[in-house]
Scaffold this motif. Structure first.
Motif, PDB file in Angstrom:
ATOM      1  N   LEU A 106      -1.849   1.698  44.807  1.00  0.00           N
ATOM      2  CA  LEU A 106      -1.293   0.693  43.913  1.00  0.00           C
ATOM      3  C   LEU A 106       0.225   0.636  43.990  1.00  0.00           C
ATOM      4  O   LEU A 106       0.837  -0.360  43.595  1.00  0.00           O
ATOM      5  CB  LEU A 106      -1.712   0.979  42.464  1.00  0.00           C
ATOM      6  N   TRP A 107       0.835   1.712  44.505  1.00  0.00           N
ATOM      7  CA  TRP A 107       2.297   1.811  44.453  1.00  0.00           C
ATOM      8  C   TRP A 107       3.020   0.675  45.177  1.00  0.00           C
ATOM      9  O   TRP A 107       3.995   0.130  44.659  1.00  0.00           O
ATOM     10  CB  TRP A 107       2.748   3.170  44.993  1.00  0.00           C
ATOM     11  N   PRO A 108       2.591   0.273  46.382  1.00  0.00           N
ATOM     12  CA  PRO A 108       3.293  -0.858  47.024  1.00  0.00           C
ATOM     13  C   PRO A 108       3.267  -2.134  46.196  1.00  0.00           C
ATOM     14  O   PRO A 108       4.228  -2.910  46.215  1.00  0.00           O
ATOM     15  CB  PRO A 108       2.512  -1.034  48.336  1.00  0.00           C
ATOM     16  N   PHE A 109       2.192  -2.346  45.432  1.00  0.00           N
ATOM     17  CA  PHE A 109       2.112  -3.539  44.587  1.00  0.00           C
ATOM     18  C   PHE A 109       3.082  -3.436  43.411  1.00  0.00           C
ATOM     19  O   PHE A 109       3.675  -4.430  42.997  1.00  0.00           O
ATOM     20  CB  PHE A 109       0.681  -3.733  44.088  1.00  0.00           C
ATOM     21  N   ILE A 110       3.242  -2.220  42.878  1.00  0.00           N
ATOM     22  CA  ILE A 110       4.218  -2.016  41.800  1.00  0.00           C
ATOM     23  C   ILE A 110       5.628  -2.292  42.306  1.00  0.00           C
ATOM     24  O   ILE A 110       6.432  -2.958  41.648  1.00  0.00           O
ATOM     25  CB  ILE A 110       4.119  -0.579  41.236  1.00  0.00           C
ATOM     26  N   LEU A 111       5.932  -1.801  43.518  1.00  0.00           N
ATOM     27  CA  LEU A 111       7.262  -2.013  44.084  1.00  0.00           C
ATOM     28  C   LEU A 111       7.546  -3.493  44.312  1.00  0.00           C
ATOM     29  O   LEU A 111       8.660  -3.965  44.084  1.00  0.00           O
ATOM     30  CB  LEU A 111       7.399  -1.249  45.401  1.00  0.00           C
ATOM     31  N   GLN A 112       6.531  -4.239  44.759  1.00  0.00           N
ATOM     32  CA  GLN A 112       6.730  -5.670  45.004  1.00  0.00           C
ATOM     33  C   GLN A 112       6.803  -6.468  43.707  1.00  0.00           C
ATOM     34  O   GLN A 112       7.439  -7.517  43.656  1.00  0.00           O
ATOM     35  CB  GLN A 112       5.580  -6.210  45.860  1.00  0.00           C
ATOM     36  N   SER A 113       6.155  -5.963  42.659  1.00  0.00           N
ATOM     37  CA  SER A 113       6.126  -6.695  41.384  1.00  0.00           C
ATOM     38  C   SER A 113       7.342  -6.406  40.520  1.00  0.00           C
ATOM     39  O   SER A 113       7.706  -7.213  39.667  1.00  0.00           O
ATOM     40  CB  SER A 113       4.865  -6.329  40.589  1.00  0.00           C
ATOM     41  N   GLY A 114       7.958  -5.246  40.707  1.00  0.00           N
ATOM     42  CA  GLY A 114       8.964  -4.774  39.752  1.00  0.00           C
ATOM     43  C   GLY A 114      10.386  -4.947  40.192  1.00  0.00           C
ATOM     44  O   GLY A 114      10.695  -5.610  41.167  1.00  0.00           O
ATOM     45  N   ARG A 115      11.248  -4.310  39.436  1.00  0.00           N
ATOM     46  CA  ARG A 115      12.694  -4.358  39.675  1.00  0.00           C
ATOM     47  C   ARG A 115      13.158  -2.929  39.936  1.00  0.00           C
ATOM     48  O   ARG A 115      13.549  -2.210  39.014  1.00  0.00           O
ATOM     49  CB  ARG A 115      13.406  -4.969  38.462  1.00  0.00           C
ATOM     50  N   PHE A 116      13.090  -2.506  41.170  1.00  0.00           N
ATOM     51  CA  PHE A 116      13.513  -1.169  41.561  1.00  0.00           C
ATOM     52  C   PHE A 116      14.713  -1.317  42.497  1.00  0.00           C
ATOM     53  O   PHE A 116      14.566  -1.796  43.622  1.00  0.00           O
ATOM     54  CB  PHE A 116      12.375  -0.425  42.267  1.00  0.00           C
ATOM     55  N   ARG A 117      15.863  -0.928  42.036  1.00  0.00           N
ATOM     56  CA  ARG A 117      17.066  -1.087  42.850  1.00  0.00           C
ATOM     57  C   ARG A 117      18.106  -0.067  42.405  1.00  0.00           C
ATOM     58  O   ARG A 117      17.893   0.690  41.457  1.00  0.00           O
ATOM     59  CB  ARG A 117      17.629  -2.513  42.725  1.00  0.00           C
ATOM     60  N   SER A 118      19.239  -0.058  43.089  1.00  0.00           N
ATOM     61  CA  SER A 118      20.323   0.866  42.761  1.00  0.00           C
ATOM     62  C   SER A 118      21.644   0.117  42.780  1.00  0.00           C
ATOM     63  O   SER A 118      21.774  -0.941  43.398  1.00  0.00           O
ATOM     64  CB  SER A 118      20.360   2.018  43.763  1.00  0.00           C
ATOM     65  N   GLU A 119      22.620   0.685  42.092  1.00  0.00           N
ATOM     66  CA  GLU A 119      23.976   0.153  42.149  1.00  0.00           C
ATOM     67  C   GLU A 119      24.953   1.295  41.915  1.00  0.00           C
ATOM     68  O   GLU A 119      24.646   2.258  41.208  1.00  0.00           O
ATOM     69  CB  GLU A 119      24.185  -0.969  41.125  1.00  0.00           C
ATOM     70  N   VAL A 120      26.122   1.181  42.528  1.00  0.00           N
ATOM     71  CA  VAL A 120      27.165   2.204  42.397  1.00  0.00           C
ATOM     72  C   VAL A 120      28.424   1.531  41.889  1.00  0.00           C
ATOM     73  O   VAL A 120      28.847   0.486  42.406  1.00  0.00           O
ATOM     74  CB  VAL A 120      27.442   2.894  43.753  1.00  0.00           C
ATOM     75  N   GLN A 121      29.031   2.127  40.861  1.00  0.00           N
ATOM     76  CA  GLN A 121      30.230   1.543  40.271  1.00  0.00           C
ATOM     77  C   GLN A 121      31.241   2.640  39.964  1.00  0.00           C
ATOM     78  O   GLN A 121      30.867   3.730  39.511  1.00  0.00           O
ATOM     79  CB  GLN A 121      29.876   0.794  38.982  1.00  0.00           C
ATOM     80  N   THR A 122      32.514   2.350  40.224  1.00  0.00           N
ATOM     81  CA  THR A 122      33.594   3.266  39.847  1.00  0.00           C
ATOM     82  C   THR A 122      34.408   2.617  38.746  1.00  0.00           C
ATOM     83  O   THR A 122      34.862   1.473  38.888  1.00  0.00           O
ATOM     84  CB  THR A 122      34.502   3.580  41.053  1.00  0.00           C
ATOM     85  N   TYR A 123      34.565   3.337  37.636  1.00  0.00           N
ATOM     86  CA  TYR A 123      35.274   2.780  36.482  1.00  0.00           C
ATOM     87  C   TYR A 123      36.048   3.880  35.766  1.00  0.00           C
ATOM     88  O   TYR A 123      35.470   4.876  35.318  1.00  0.00           O
ATOM     89  CB  TYR A 123      34.271   2.139  35.519  1.00  0.00           C
ATOM     90  N   GLU A 219      44.475   6.202  43.251  1.00  0.00           N
ATOM     91  CA  GLU A 219      43.867   5.742  42.013  1.00  0.00           C
ATOM     92  C   GLU A 219      44.394   4.401  41.575  1.00  0.00           C
ATOM     93  O   GLU A 219      43.739   3.681  40.854  1.00  0.00           O
ATOM     94  CB  GLU A 219      44.134   6.791  40.916  1.00  0.00           C
ATOM     95  N   GLY A 220      45.571   4.067  42.016  1.00  0.00           N
ATOM     96  CA  GLY A 220      46.121   2.792  41.591  1.00  0.00           C
ATOM     97  C   GLY A 220      45.596   1.597  42.351  1.00  0.00           C
ATOM     98  O   GLY A 220      45.883   0.470  42.003  1.00  0.00           O
ATOM     99  N   SER A 221      44.815   1.836  43.414  1.00  0.00           N
ATOM    100  CA  SER A 221      44.308   0.713  44.198  1.00  0.00           C
ATOM    101  C   SER A 221      43.169   0.036  43.463  1.00  0.00           C
ATOM    102  O   SER A 221      42.441   0.664  42.718  1.00  0.00           O
ATOM    103  CB  SER A 221      43.837   1.208  45.560  1.00  0.00           C
ATOM    104  N   PRO A 222      42.986  -1.277  43.674  1.00  0.00           N
ATOM    105  CA  PRO A 222      41.933  -1.989  42.956  1.00  0.00           C
ATOM    106  C   PRO A 222      40.544  -1.485  43.340  1.00  0.00           C
ATOM    107  O   PRO A 222      40.257  -1.302  44.517  1.00  0.00           O
ATOM    108  CB  PRO A 222      42.122  -3.447  43.404  1.00  0.00           C
ATOM    109  N   ILE A 223      39.698  -1.215  42.357  1.00  0.00           N
ATOM    110  CA  ILE A 223      38.330  -0.769  42.564  1.00  0.00           C
ATOM    111  C   ILE A 223      37.424  -1.660  41.746  1.00  0.00           C
ATOM    112  O   ILE A 223      37.743  -2.006  40.616  1.00  0.00           O
ATOM    113  CB  ILE A 223      38.150   0.710  42.129  1.00  0.00           C
ATOM    114  N   GLN A 224      36.285  -2.036  42.316  1.00  0.00           N
ATOM    115  CA  GLN A 224      35.372  -2.913  41.617  1.00  0.00           C
ATOM    116  C   GLN A 224      34.970  -2.299  40.277  1.00  0.00           C
ATOM    117  O   GLN A 224      34.596  -1.148  40.182  1.00  0.00           O
ATOM    118  CB  GLN A 224      34.118  -3.130  42.464  1.00  0.00           C
ATOM    119  N   GLY A 225      35.049  -3.090  39.215  1.00  0.00           N
ATOM    120  CA  GLY A 225      34.679  -2.638  37.890  1.00  0.00           C
ATOM    121  C   GLY A 225      35.801  -1.981  37.121  1.00  0.00           C
ATOM    122  O   GLY A 225      35.644  -1.648  35.957  1.00  0.00           O
TER     123      GLY A 225
END
Length: 337
Positions: A106-123, A219-225
């Protein structure tokens, strides 16, 4: 004439009567049959009833997939997963293996149906790796200036908190519980952050890198977020080896943001004590060069912060305000206690 009429009837019959199952439908039907077979392997009437219910839920999922409503099937699939996790521990090995096989299929169907993702942010001095699942997210946070092989302190937490019991999390190959507690890490230059279900079905894998000292960004350089830098020079840093003069703190910071303390830290949160007035401060991360603190959204006005790092003790002044400001732009030297 009769032959021609029969041929005409065949040609005009609806095409769906001759349609074969899609691969997804065939797999769902196979899973339903395995559930039916597994139900007969237990004498527990409650489990029999539950597995019959699960089989009907799988049939409902199959119908939704046949109609193209893939995302609508996610709540049903998550409920099936929750039910199967709770069953089988007191049954035979074959019964347990069948449930695991059903969950893997069932796991491949869960992966296709759902919202499984990642994101990286520096703040504001903290790098956060978020692993996002349909029910919430896991957030792994470490100082943004971490370097390979150094001791740093950070945390891992789940939102909502009870999400931690539904998944397995590993960081740099070691299992971790997302309990929000600070931990010490010695991270290699490249490591994996991986999320799996409790039966080791992999969900999300992120390869995270720790920059070396030679390539570490300014550290003074622009970073997303990150907030825009305020056009204001920093206070000059004294070039002397008096320990308390090596500590600098954001003299101004927005309520609810991060407070930066630069100084001779060791990266180990257990050797650090911080108090804001009469309250204990929340440490978000620590590296050998920097301490990052959380500022409560309800705190405003001038505050005195006491910092202890091993044998060093300093008193620092900070003004907490409602306006946004880059915490690195107003670093000021602390004084002896």
């Amino acid at each position: 004439m009769k032959l021609s009429l029969g041929l005409l009837l065949i040609l005009t019959l609806p095409t769906f009567l001759f349609a074969t199952d899609t691969p997804a439908a065939a797999e769902f039907k196979s899973i339903e049959e395995l559930l039916k077979y597994t139900t007969k392997m237990t004498e527990d009437d409650t489990k029999r009833s539950t597995l019959k219910f699960v089989r009907k839920e799988v049939a409902r999922v199959r119908e939704l997939w046949d109609l193209g409503y893939v995302q609508n099937s996610l709540p049903l699939l998550l409920n099936i997963r929750k039910i199967l996790y709770r069953y089988g521990t007191a049954e035979s090995l074959a019964f347990q293996q069948n449930l695991k096989s059903i969950m893997r299929r069932l796991w491949p169907f869960i992966l296709q149906s759902g919202r499984f993702r990642s994101e990286v942010q520096t703040y504001q001095g903290i790098t956060s790796v978020s692993l996002i699942v349909p029910e919430g997210r896991f957030v792994f946070s470490v100082p943004a200036d971490a370097r390979p092989g150094e001791t740093v302190s950070g945390s891992i937490q789940s939102f909502p908190p009870d999400l931690a019991s539904a998944y397995l999390l590993t960081i740099a190959g070691a299992p971790v519980v997302a309990d929000k507690l600070l931990r010490k890490w010695t991270l290699p230059q490249t490591f994996d952050v991986m999320l799996s279900d409790i039966w080791a079905n992999e969900l999300i894998q992120v390869q995270q890198s720790v920059v070396s000292e030679a390539t570490n960004s300014v550290e003074g350089s622009p970073i997303q977020g990150q907030l825009p830098l305020e056009k204001e020079p920093r206070e000059p840093r004294p070039n002397i080896e008096i320990p308390h003069l090596r500590f600098q703190i954001s003299s101004r910071v927005k309520a609810g943001d991060h407070l930066i303390v630069e100084g001779p830290f060791d990266g180990d949160f257990s050797t650090t004590t911080v108090g804001i007035g009469q309250y204990q401060a929340e440490i978000l991360g620590e590296s050998p060069r920097r301490l990052v603190l959380a500022v409560h959204p309800g705190m405003t006005g001038p505050w005195t912060i006491f910092i202890g790092e091993n044998e060093n003790r300093v008193r620092c002044r900070v003004n907490i305000q409602s306006e946004s400001i880059d915490p690195f732009a107003t670093l000021a030297t602390c004084t002896p206690p």
